[in-house]
Motif scaffolding. Structure first.
Motif, PDB file in Angstrom:
ATOM      1  N   LEU A  72       0.838  -1.192   0.000  1.00  0.00           N
ATOM      2  CA  LEU A  72       0.000   0.000   0.000  1.00  0.00           C
ATOM      3  C   LEU A  72       0.873   1.241   0.000  1.00  0.00           C
ATOM      4  O   LEU A  72       1.833   1.334   0.771  1.00  0.00           O
ATOM      5  CB  LEU A  72      -0.881  -0.001   1.255  1.00  0.00           C
ATOM      6  N   HIS A 104      -0.461   4.626  -0.031  1.00  0.00           N
ATOM      7  CA  HIS A 104      -1.025   5.835   0.568  1.00  0.00           C
ATOM      8  C   HIS A 104      -0.592   5.973   2.030  1.00  0.00           C
ATOM      9  O   HIS A 104      -0.475   4.976   2.744  1.00  0.00           O
ATOM     10  CB  HIS A 104      -2.556   5.793   0.537  1.00  0.00           C
ATOM     11  N   PRO A 148      -1.351   9.070   5.393  1.00  0.00           N
ATOM     12  CA  PRO A 148      -1.690   8.013   6.350  1.00  0.00           C
ATOM     13  C   PRO A 148      -2.865   7.162   5.860  1.00  0.00           C
ATOM     14  O   PRO A 148      -3.626   7.572   5.001  1.00  0.00           O
ATOM     15  CB  PRO A 148      -2.085   8.814   7.602  1.00  0.00           C
ATOM     16  N   LEU A 149      -2.954   5.980   6.452  1.00  0.00           N
ATOM     17  CA  LEU A 149      -4.047   5.051   6.183  1.00  0.00           C
ATOM     18  C   LEU A 149      -4.820   4.833   7.469  1.00  0.00           C
ATOM     19  O   LEU A 149      -4.217   4.731   8.538  1.00  0.00           O
ATOM     20  CB  LEU A 149      -3.489   3.692   5.778  1.00  0.00           C
ATOM     21  N   VAL A 150      -6.148   4.733   7.380  1.00  0.00           N
ATOM     22  CA  VAL A 150      -6.891   4.210   8.517  1.00  0.00           C
ATOM     23  C   VAL A 150      -7.229   2.759   8.212  1.00  0.00           C
ATOM     24  O   VAL A 150      -7.462   2.400   7.058  1.00  0.00           O
ATOM     25  CB  VAL A 150      -8.164   5.014   8.853  1.00  0.00           C
ATOM     26  N   VAL A 151      -7.205   1.943   9.252  1.00  0.00           N
ATOM     27  CA  VAL A 151      -7.450   0.515   9.064  1.00  0.00           C
ATOM     28  C   VAL A 151      -8.389   0.019  10.157  1.00  0.00           C
ATOM     29  O   VAL A 151      -8.307   0.455  11.311  1.00  0.00           O
ATOM     30  CB  VAL A 151      -6.113  -0.262   9.046  1.00  0.00           C
ATOM     31  N   THR A 152      -9.308  -0.832   9.763  1.00  0.00           N
ATOM     32  CA  THR A 152     -10.301  -1.345  10.695  1.00  0.00           C
ATOM     33  C   THR A 152     -10.639  -2.774  10.308  1.00  0.00           C
ATOM     34  O   THR A 152     -10.475  -3.153   9.142  1.00  0.00           O
ATOM     35  CB  THR A 152     -11.558  -0.451  10.668  1.00  0.00           C
ATOM     36  N   THR A 153     -11.060  -3.577  11.266  1.00  0.00           N
ATOM     37  CA  THR A 153     -11.354  -4.977  10.967  1.00  0.00           C
ATOM     38  C   THR A 153     -12.567  -5.441  11.757  1.00  0.00           C
ATOM     39  O   THR A 153     -12.766  -5.013  12.900  1.00  0.00           O
ATOM     40  CB  THR A 153     -10.118  -5.864  11.252  1.00  0.00           C
ATOM     41  N   ASP A 180     -17.027   1.733   9.270  1.00  0.00           N
ATOM     42  CA  ASP A 180     -15.971   2.287  10.127  1.00  0.00           C
ATOM     43  C   ASP A 180     -15.057   3.222   9.345  1.00  0.00           C
ATOM     44  O   ASP A 180     -14.571   4.224   9.878  1.00  0.00           O
ATOM     45  CB  ASP A 180     -15.148   1.156  10.765  1.00  0.00           C
ATOM     46  N   LEU A 187      -9.178  -6.587   2.735  1.00  0.00           N
ATOM     47  CA  LEU A 187      -8.683  -7.965   2.825  1.00  0.00           C
ATOM     48  C   LEU A 187      -9.848  -8.846   3.251  1.00  0.00           C
ATOM     49  O   LEU A 187     -10.646  -8.451   4.103  1.00  0.00           O
ATOM     50  CB  LEU A 187      -7.590  -8.082   3.892  1.00  0.00           C
ATOM     51  N   THR A 224     -10.939  -6.783   6.611  1.00  0.00           N
ATOM     52  CA  THR A 224     -10.136  -5.658   7.088  1.00  0.00           C
ATOM     53  C   THR A 224     -10.166  -4.608   5.993  1.00  0.00           C
ATOM     54  O   THR A 224      -9.948  -4.940   4.828  1.00  0.00           O
ATOM     55  CB  THR A 224      -8.696  -6.129   7.369  1.00  0.00           C
ATOM     56  N   PHE A 248      -9.258  -0.608   4.489  1.00  0.00           N
ATOM     57  CA  PHE A 248      -8.282   0.474   4.511  1.00  0.00           C
ATOM     58  C   PHE A 248      -8.895   1.726   3.898  1.00  0.00           C
ATOM     59  O   PHE A 248      -9.596   1.637   2.892  1.00  0.00           O
ATOM     60  CB  PHE A 248      -7.043   0.077   3.700  1.00  0.00           C
TER      61      PHE A 248
END
Lengths: 301, 301
Positions: free
Chosen positions: A29, A31, A33-38, A67, A79, A127, A129
């Motif tokens: 990846l 980019h 910043p990235l926000v990530v959530t699962t 989210d 993912l 997950t 992004f």
């Protein structure tokens, strides 16, 4: 379906360039910043064994993208961790997956497939992004900020009962089965909200969490909770119906804090405010109400 | 354990700054580019119901970090999707989680907890992030490149049989239970390898995958497959023992392609080469061998 067949089918869906054609061990990846959530959905807990595979695919992606919407981010990719089991189910899941990726304008980055022991419930993890956002925190509300929410509340809770066999309009069941993450609203609101989060476990519990994270009390006016015409026709709009709506889950609307006397630039409803102190305080117009025993959905061991 | 208790325990482990104290809906990552990988372990499939919770925690994190090592990346953090079930098991899992995070120098970014229906097997997902790497692809090998592997092969395969009750040295069972991702080696090799991946499903199947991804044939000399002294003492080193080792999984060594006549700067073994053509060709010294029926572990529906 073998893992190979499933991967071949995934390659016909929208693929992120970073997925490298799903032929590598990791996605890359670029980019920041990235926000990530699962989020993980469990058959029999988060979805019904009778839900269609396409609806399950929609839901597991949409809940994660909600989210991402709560952070006001542009969805970059997902993912998927998926248990292979039954060819027909797997194929119908892939159709729903393609639908939700296209509807939300995002793409597959990679994932993992596993086999399950006989009789095990399906457990599906996604997950997600997101990029390009100031990412308002859950705990950024200030004293005297106003509390707002997009859309209507309680539809999916009523829809769940309908999906389980109760009488009621199909439109409510559809709100449970195919929630639409508020991605466009989140993009606009993230620039101006002091705090923001999606409403997934119930309006009251999520408002209480925003207050707690912000170190403030949060005051909610039950009379202001926005109900849809379908919900009113189905469940009424008395105090009990409003409490049911405000403590049901799966709304996937955006809850946000704004300076008082500011009007947000997206369709939304002013339903409370933040004040010095702690905890949730509930009113129905001018009448103070005791808190219901259950504010929303909480995981317990 | 309630979700709240579990989160409180997680907060005492190494937390990534982006985790925002596990009090938000999303983590925010600032490094770019990032490599990302995810693996799901299923009780009864990828781990034994009799494996200790600490070993399971170690394994689910280590297998993901092995993919990060395969990309030569610095491990930045992990997400954990975890099913709450049994207090003692959950607590012991947290101890093992702390051990593997500390041993591998990484931290928790976030995740999700769920409850499972009674009798469902545990299904645990970890997603790992790595930064600061050129990320050699799986398919970058060139014609005449040499094939190398770190460490020794087959120990974990023998160790799995020992963990299941067969006689044998505890050191081999330990290689199955607590694999150590080759993070330091991956960092060095990623700068010079043309192609790299971790060996997770078996040396032969993973070598075949590297060849296929590179559009080349891959030639492996079984006589060169590195066996540990423990493995030789336990299983011997004849052709059958070498075939067993080369088609067992869970090694978590690094397989990589380098220009011929170049010696890699980390302890490793030269065991083959790439050539024009397709498929895996197996030799034992000068003798061409038929391929075994099973090259390694593959998921089937």
């Amino acid at each position: 379906m073998t893992e190979g067949d499933f991967l071949a089918a995934l390659r016909r869906l929208p693929l992120h360039p970073a997925a490298r054609g799903l032929r590598d061990d990791a996605a890359r990846l670029f980019h920041a910043p990235l926000v990530v959530t699962t989020d993980t959905l469990v058959e029999g807990v988060h979805f019904l064994a009778t839900d269609t595979p396409g609806d399950v695919a929609w839901k597991v992606v949409a809940t994660n993208l909600s989210d991402i919407a709560g952070k006001g981010a542009k969805p970059d990719g997902i993912l998927l961790n998926y248990p292979l089991r039954d060819d027909d189910w797997d194929r119908a899941f892939l159709v729903g997956l393609g639908e939700v990726l296209a509807a939300c304008g995002t793409a597959l980055l990679g994932g993992d497939t596993v086999t399950l022991p006989a009789g095990a419930p399906r457990i599906i993890t996604v997950t997600a992004f997101g990029c390009d956002t100031p990412a308002p925190p859950r705990g950024g509300a200030g004293e005297n900020d106003a509390l707002w929410v997009t859309g209507t509340i309680g539809d999916a809770g009523a829809g769940l009962a309908i999906a389980r066999g109760a009488d009621g309009p199909a439109a409510l069941a559809q709100r449970y089965r195919r929630p639409i993450p508020r991605l466009a609203e989140g993009r606009v609101l993230s620039r101006i909200a002091h705090a923001m989060m999606d409403v997934s476990d119930g309006l009251l519990i999520d408002a209480a969490r925003m207050g707690a994270a912000s170190g403030l009390a949060v005051i909610v006016d039950l009379a202001a909770v926005p109900l849809s015409a379908d919900y009113r026709a189905h469940a009424g709009d008395d105090r009990a119906a409003r409490l049911d709506a405000a403590s049901a889950g799966d709304d996937y609307e955006l809850l946000f804090a704004m300076p008082a006397n500011t009007v947000p630039p997206v369709a939304s409803t002013h339903l409370g405010r933040f004040a010095r102190g702690t905890g949730l305080r509930l009113f129905d117009g001018d009448a103070s109400l005791p808190l219901p025993e259950r504010l929303g959905f909480e995981h317990l061991a």
